[in-house]
Design an enzyme around this catalytic site. Structure first.
Site: not given
Length: 262
Positions: A170, A166-168
């Protein structure tokens, strides 16, 4: 530089922010706090936004006001669309010269077990909020013909990472959004850029720094041989917010001690 201008005066004219108002999200700690303090030291009044921002005394208020600039605290949960929309309307009604979209979050789980809820939460906080604020504040900047927007991207805007899908996603999207807005707004006098921090000594990396094997592996990969401090990121943000970066549009500036060069 004219003959009547000293090097110090010339440098200050390039990096000074006197007479401006800067919004910094995620301002209550870590990188955001350092950015708020640095922009204030350069002459900007600061509006600090965080989900846990307080109206009374706080570390970021103390740091900003110690420079002689004003501090305005605002609270917003960036995972709640209604709160982000209300914040955007509030900021659009003010004269905002600089917007630093630094607020963010991370959820660490292997991709095979990364839930929809975790993915949506991270994307909402890291990406959707940045777009809504940029759109609403950016419109007012375009009307005036000037403004600076700086997003916080990541090394994982360039790499895949592990256990942070999710972080990557975003942060890769933040890099794309930065370029897309720059393409549309550069001719209107609005600079849109991003910084891409490497490994920074903040609360988010506490567990990594306490793990001897993981910390050693990270430091062995960084040519500079040390973790970044929040002030290292703040210095790059100051440059992108300043007149010195007036011809910089759509850049994703790594501040990573050389990590990406390896």
């Amino acid at each position: 530089m004219t003959a009547l201008t000293t090097p110090a005066e010339f440098a200050h004219s390039l990096l000074g922010l006197e007479g401006t108002t800067a919004v910094v999200t995620g301002a209550s700690q870590g990188i955001g706090l350092a950015i708020a303090e640095t922009l204030a030291a350069a002459g900007a009044d600061v509006i600090g936004v965080s989900y846990d921002m307080v109206d009374g005394p706080s570390e970021v208020r103390t740091a900003v006001e110690a420079t002689g600039r004003t501090f305005t605290p605002l609270r917003c949960d960036f995972s709640v669309r209604e709160q982000v929309t209300a914040l955007a309307a509030d900021l659009a009604a003010r004269k905002v010269d600089i917007l630093v979209n630094n607020g963010g979050t991370i959820r660490r789980t292997p991709a095979a077990f990364h839930t929809d809820e975790d993915f949506d939460y991270v994307v909402d906080v890291n990406l959707r909020a940045a777009f809504i604020l940029s759109r609403e504040v950016g419109r007012t900047m375009l009307e005036r013909g000037s403004g600076k927007i700086v997003n916080t991207a990541s090394m994982l805007s360039f790499q895949g990472g592990i256990n942070v899908p999710g972080y990557t996603s975003s942060k890769s999207a933040i890099a794309g959004l930065t370029k897309a807005l720059a393409n549309e707004w550069a001719a209107g006098g609005v600079n849109v850029n991003a910084v891409a921090p490497g490994y920074v000594a903040t609360a988010n990396t506490h567990d990594l720094r306490q793990d001897p094997e993981r910390s050693k592996a990270i430091l062995d990969r960084i040519p500079a041989g040390q973790w970044a401090q929040p002030s290292d990121i703040a210095g790059a943000v100051l440059f992108l917010c300043s007149p010195a970066a007036s011809y910089v549009h759509g850049a994703i500036l790594p501040v990573d001690g050389g990590w990406l060069a390896r």
